[in-house]
Motif scaffolding. Structure first.
Motif, PDB file in Angstrom:
ATOM      1  N   ASN A   4       3.854   6.573 -17.699  1.00  0.00           N
ATOM      2  CA  ASN A   4       3.772   7.305 -16.438  1.00  0.00           C
ATOM      3  C   ASN A   4       2.604   6.845 -15.557  1.00  0.00           C
ATOM      4  OD1 ASN A   4       5.996   8.981 -17.108  1.00  0.00           O
ATOM      5  ND2 ASN A   4       4.657  10.206 -18.417  1.00  0.00           N
ATOM      6  N   ALA A   5       1.974   5.732 -15.924  1.00  0.00           N
ATOM      7  CA  ALA A   5       0.807   5.269 -15.180  1.00  0.00           C
ATOM      8  C   ALA A   5       1.205   4.841 -13.777  1.00  0.00           C
ATOM      9  CB  ALA A   5       0.149   4.108 -15.910  1.00  0.00           C
ATOM     10  N   LYS A   6       0.299   5.058 -12.844  1.00  0.00           N
ATOM     11  CA  LYS A   6       0.483   4.621 -11.470  1.00  0.00           C
ATOM     12  C   LYS A   6      -0.588   3.594 -11.140  1.00  0.00           C
ATOM     13  CE  LYS A   6       3.891   7.385 -10.061  1.00  0.00           C
ATOM     14  NZ  LYS A   6       5.160   6.898  -9.464  1.00  0.00           N
ATOM     15  N   ILE A   7      -0.263   2.649 -10.274  1.00  0.00           N
ATOM     16  CA  ILE A   7      -1.224   1.655  -9.811  1.00  0.00           C
ATOM     17  C   ILE A   7      -1.142   1.582  -8.293  1.00  0.00           C
ATOM     18  CG2 ILE A   7      -1.046   0.282 -11.925  1.00  0.00           C
ATOM     19  CD1 ILE A   7       0.658  -1.708 -10.238  1.00  0.00           C
ATOM     20  N   LEU A   8      -2.141   0.976  -7.677  1.00  0.00           N
ATOM     21  CA  LEU A   8      -2.075   0.732  -6.242  1.00  0.00           C
ATOM     22  C   LEU A   8      -1.177  -0.462  -5.973  1.00  0.00           C
ATOM     23  CD1 LEU A   8      -5.782   1.180  -5.064  1.00  0.00           C
ATOM     24  CD2 LEU A   8      -3.875   2.771  -4.742  1.00  0.00           C
ATOM     25  N   CYS A   9      -0.408  -0.395  -4.921  1.00  0.00           N
ATOM     26  CA  CYS A   9       0.417  -1.532  -4.512  1.00  0.00           C
ATOM     27  C   CYS A   9      -0.479  -2.759  -4.373  1.00  0.00           C
ATOM     28  CB  CYS A   9       1.098  -1.229  -3.176  1.00  0.00           C
ATOM     29  SG  CYS A   9       1.892  -2.675  -2.423  1.00  0.00           S
ATOM     30  N   PRO A  10      -0.194  -3.848  -5.080  1.00  0.00           N
ATOM     31  CA  PRO A  10      -1.053  -5.037  -5.017  1.00  0.00           C
ATOM     32  C   PRO A  10      -1.113  -5.691  -3.644  1.00  0.00           C
ATOM     33  CG  PRO A  10       0.364  -5.097  -6.955  1.00  0.00           C
ATOM     34  CD  PRO A  10       0.874  -3.998  -6.061  1.00  0.00           C
ATOM     35  N   TYR A  11      -0.176  -5.333  -2.752  1.00  0.00           N
ATOM     36  CA  TYR A  11      -0.167  -5.943  -1.428  1.00  0.00           C
ATOM     37  C   TYR A  11      -1.035  -5.196  -0.429  1.00  0.00           C
ATOM     38  CZ  TYR A  11       2.856  -9.946  -1.920  1.00  0.00           C
ATOM     39  OH  TYR A  11       3.326 -11.180  -2.250  1.00  0.00           O
ATOM     40  N   CYS A  12      -0.838  -3.890  -0.316  1.00  0.00           N
ATOM     41  CA  CYS A  12      -1.624  -3.138   0.672  1.00  0.00           C
ATOM     42  C   CYS A  12      -2.845  -2.461   0.054  1.00  0.00           C
ATOM     43  CB  CYS A  12      -0.762  -2.084   1.356  1.00  0.00           C
ATOM     44  SG  CYS A  12      -0.136  -0.794   0.252  1.00  0.00           S
ATOM     45  N   GLU A  16       0.119   4.357  -4.038  1.00  0.00           N
ATOM     46  CA  GLU A  16       0.372   4.336  -5.471  1.00  0.00           C
ATOM     47  C   GLU A  16       1.851   4.053  -5.735  1.00  0.00           C
ATOM     48  OE1 GLU A  16      -0.958   7.829  -7.482  1.00  0.00           O
ATOM     49  OE2 GLU A  16      -2.935   6.963  -7.851  1.00  0.00           O
ATOM     50  N   ILE A  17       2.103   3.248  -6.759  1.00  0.00           N
ATOM     51  CA  ILE A  17       3.474   2.920  -7.132  1.00  0.00           C
ATOM     52  C   ILE A  17       3.584   2.903  -8.654  1.00  0.00           C
ATOM     53  CG2 ILE A  17       3.922   1.515  -5.077  1.00  0.00           C
ATOM     54  CD1 ILE A  17       3.487  -0.979  -6.875  1.00  0.00           C
ATOM     55  N   ASP A  18       4.810   2.959  -9.127  1.00  0.00           N
ATOM     56  CA  ASP A  18       5.089   2.674 -10.534  1.00  0.00           C
ATOM     57  C   ASP A  18       4.943   1.161 -10.716  1.00  0.00           C
ATOM     58  OD1 ASP A  18       7.004   1.741 -12.722  1.00  0.00           O
ATOM     59  OD2 ASP A  18       6.987   3.904 -13.051  1.00  0.00           O
ATOM     60  N   PRO A  19       4.325   0.689 -11.809  1.00  0.00           N
ATOM     61  CA  PRO A  19       4.139  -0.761 -11.984  1.00  0.00           C
ATOM     62  C   PRO A  19       5.431  -1.566 -11.863  1.00  0.00           C
ATOM     63  CG  PRO A  19       2.850   0.437 -13.592  1.00  0.00           C
ATOM     64  CD  PRO A  19       3.680   1.460 -12.882  1.00  0.00           C
ATOM     65  N   ALA A  20       6.550  -0.998 -12.338  1.00  0.00           N
ATOM     66  CA  ALA A  20       7.822  -1.719 -12.275  1.00  0.00           C
ATOM     67  C   ALA A  20       8.363  -1.845 -10.862  1.00  0.00           C
ATOM     68  CB  ALA A  20       8.859  -1.023 -13.154  1.00  0.00           C
ATOM     69  N   GLN A  21       7.765  -1.117  -9.915  1.00  0.00           N
ATOM     70  CA  GLN A  21       8.201  -1.181  -8.520  1.00  0.00           C
ATOM     71  C   GLN A  21       7.712  -2.448  -7.828  1.00  0.00           C
ATOM     72  OE1 GLN A  21       7.231   2.428  -6.415  1.00  0.00           O
ATOM     73  NE2 GLN A  21       7.936   1.649  -4.436  1.00  0.00           N
ATOM     74  N   ARG A  43      11.977  -6.955  -9.801  1.00  0.00           N
ATOM     75  CA  ARG A  43      11.993  -5.585 -10.320  1.00  0.00           C
ATOM     76  C   ARG A  43      12.912  -5.417 -11.521  1.00  0.00           C
ATOM     77  NH1 ARG A  43      12.177  -2.532  -4.408  1.00  0.00           N
ATOM     78  NH2 ARG A  43       9.914  -2.438  -4.091  1.00  0.00           N
ATOM     79  N   LYS A  44      13.812  -6.368 -11.725  1.00  0.00           N
ATOM     80  CA  LYS A  44      14.720  -6.296 -12.871  1.00  0.00           C
ATOM     81  C   LYS A  44      14.020  -6.669 -14.182  1.00  0.00           C
ATOM     82  CE  LYS A  44      18.755  -7.417 -10.034  1.00  0.00           C
ATOM     83  NZ  LYS A  44      19.801  -8.441  -9.726  1.00  0.00           N
ATOM     84  N   GLU A  50       4.261  -8.421 -16.774  1.00  0.00           N
ATOM     85  CA  GLU A  50       4.869  -9.621 -16.202  1.00  0.00           C
ATOM     86  C   GLU A  50       5.208  -9.397 -14.729  1.00  0.00           C
ATOM     87  OE1 GLU A  50       8.816 -12.399 -16.884  1.00  0.00           O
ATOM     88  OE2 GLU A  50       8.016 -11.248 -18.570  1.00  0.00           O
ATOM     89  N   ILE A  51       5.732  -8.226 -14.416  1.00  0.00           N
ATOM     90  CA  ILE A  51       6.047  -7.896 -13.022  1.00  0.00           C
ATOM     91  C   ILE A  51       4.790  -7.977 -12.172  1.00  0.00           C
ATOM     92  CG2 ILE A  51       6.723  -6.026 -11.454  1.00  0.00           C
ATOM     93  CD1 ILE A  51       8.706  -5.123 -13.622  1.00  0.00           C
TER      94      ILE A  51
END
Length: 211
Positions: A4-12, A16-21, A43-44, A50-51
């Motif tokens: 259930n961990a959230k991370i910041l979008c690596p672009y902006c 917060e996003i799900d890592p798989a997003q 995303r697949k 890896e994502i």
């Protein structure tokens, strides 16, 4: 990574996003149709690390493409002084990419590519010297061709062939890397992922901005 961990979008680096997003919906919406397809394929993947590695790789590659696109625009407008300045910026950026890859290869057992013992230290020292503009490409190419001749290509798995190609070509310029010159780290991540932890590769890619 916690499910259930959230991370910041690596672009902006704001939402917060799900890592798989991979990236947030706002950043995704700014991409063209082709790039959205690329993100959909990414995303697949089932592995969150890896994502995130491929996401960071794409971001670093896009940072390289900014002066590249600006240089093309300047050439079209015949602003050659500015175009040449941008091309020098790209060349300096590429030298940092080369040095980053030398560090990455220091974490990989490239001896698995050769049937017998091969000294790679000279090759990596020459790559380092080339990136610092201390030797010409011709001198480095001699070592490259020797290594190429020592790899039993026909007996390698497809993964090891990709590793061998990456080992021999990562320092080359646009004339040889072609489209790989712009998708440098994304391609490297694909070639090296069976041999290196994605989190480690991700850290190296981020470090290019600190060189």
């Amino acid at each position: 990574m916690c499910e259930n961990a959230k991370i910041l979008c690596p672009y902006c680096l704001t939402r917060e996003i799900d890592p798989a997003q991979a990236i947030c919906s706002a950043c995704y919406s700014k991409e063209d149709k082709w790039e959205r397809g690329s993100w959909d394929d990414l995303r697949k993947r089932k592995n969150a690390d890896e994502i995130q590695m491929f996401t960071i790789a794409k971001k670093v590659d896009e940072a390289f493409q900014i002066p590249e696109n600006e240089a093309y625009a300047c050439i079209e407008k015949h602003e050659m002084i500015q175009a040449e300045a941008l091309e020098r910026e790209m060349e300096a950026f590429h030298r940092r990419r080369i040095l980053c890859m030398v560090e990455i290869f220091s974490k990989i057992d490239c001896g698995i590519l050769f049937s017998g013992y091969v000294e790679l230290d000279t090759y990596f020292k020459n790559v380092w010297d080339y990136a610092h503009q201390r030797i010409a490409a011709e001198q480095l190419r001699e070592v490259q061709e020797y290594l190429r001749s020592q790899i039993p290509w026909k007996s390698l798995s497809s993964q090891r062939m990709d590793l061998g190609a990456e080992l021999l070509n990562f320092w080359c310029g646009e004339d040889e890397l072609d489209w790989g010159y712009s998708q440098y780290f994304e391609i490297a991540a694909g070639n090296l992922k069976p041999f290196l932890a994605m989190t480690l590769l991700q850290r190296f890619c981020v470090s290019i901005f600190q060189m």
